[in-house]
Design an enzyme around this catalytic site. Structure first.
Site: not given
Length: 272
Positions: A52-53, A91, A121, A123, A190
């Site tokens: 999502d970067s 993501d 992925k 979070e 991270e």
């Protein structure tokens, strides 16, 4: 420089676990488009992360919060179309996995069906355990993301290192053990202390991928624009630049402009 590319078989989540068991480090880079993914896949990368970067690197947003499920599906599909060997993880963006297991499952199914990705992925830890369990029980491979979680930046108020104090470090360890228990195939750690990342990696049986988490994790990931020197403004301690594409692209563009202005491009050989 030689690169290990002999094994052309498709990388799977099982293969990543075997790499951890054998002590072979896992290489991961981000990609968001067909051409970049095709290049790094052919170079032998183990995992391609459609992060999502992309919110920052592709859309110019200040945080990752501005990217939607539809956006991520678009980028994910582009990368999957280019990738033959690497495992592709996409993501789940902000708000898609947030305490409503059925809604989270619906979003995860859309992501898998519409991108063709190998895994997603997510979070978060204990707070979204029911969502993660629902998704994994449906047969969707999940990599957890713990430590600094950019989707929670407004809660943190800072991109500082996480897990420095004993309480947060213990919660991080507990969350990693929980994600392993729920069936996650791996965990991205991270920006946490190297000693903590090593301790987690030694404690759990699933692979860990680090970014700003030291060398004790089972693998490493970098954002491709950072690793190749396209982004000059971002220079954290953990970043190693493997090229200076900013300078190369700037020089090439200036050369092109000069040729056009001087009427040197196109020449006779470049014309029909």
């Amino acid at each position: 420089m030689s690169v290990h590319t002999e094994n052309k078989k498709k990388v799977t989540t099982l293969q990543l676990k075997k790499m951890k068991q054998s002590g072979e480090k896992i290489s991961m880079l981000t990609a968001y488009d067909f051409t970049t993914a095709q290049i790094i896949d052919a170079a032998g990368i183990d995992v391609v992360l459609v992060g999502d970067s992309a919110s920052n690197t592709m859309m110019g947003n200040p945080t990752t919060l501005g990217i939607t499920l539809d956006h991520m599906i678009h980028y994910g599909r582009s990368v999957v179309n280019a990738t033959k060997r690497a495992l592709v993880i996409v993501d789940m963006p902000f708000g898609t996995v947030s305490g409503n297991p059925m809604k989270s499952l619906d979003a995860a199914i859309r992501m898998m069906q519409e991108t063709g990705a190998d895994a997603i992925k997510i979070e978060g830890g204990l707070e979204i355990k029911d969502d993660v369990k629902k998704i994994i029980d449906a047969g969707i491979p999940v990599m957890a993301h713990l430590g600094l979680m950019p989707q929670s930046i407004n809660k943190y108020g800072t991109y500082a290192i996480r897990g420095k104090d004993e309480v947060e470090a213990q919660k991080l360890m507990d969350d990693c053990l929980l994600m392993e228990e729920l069936g996650a195939f791996g965990i991205l750690l991270e920006k946490i202390p190297a000693k903590l990342a090593t301790a987690i990696s030694e404690k759990i049986t699933i692979p860990t991928i680090g970014i700003g988490a030291g060398s004790g994790t089972d693998g490493q990931v970098l954002v491709i624009q950072d690793a190749l020197g396209m982004n000059k403004e971002f220079s954290p301690k953990f970043l190693r630049r493997y090229a200076d594409l900013n300078a190369i692209m700037t020089e090439a563009t200036q050369h092109y402009i000069a040729d056009v202005k001087a009427k040197n491009f196109p020449n006779e050989n470049e014309s029909y």
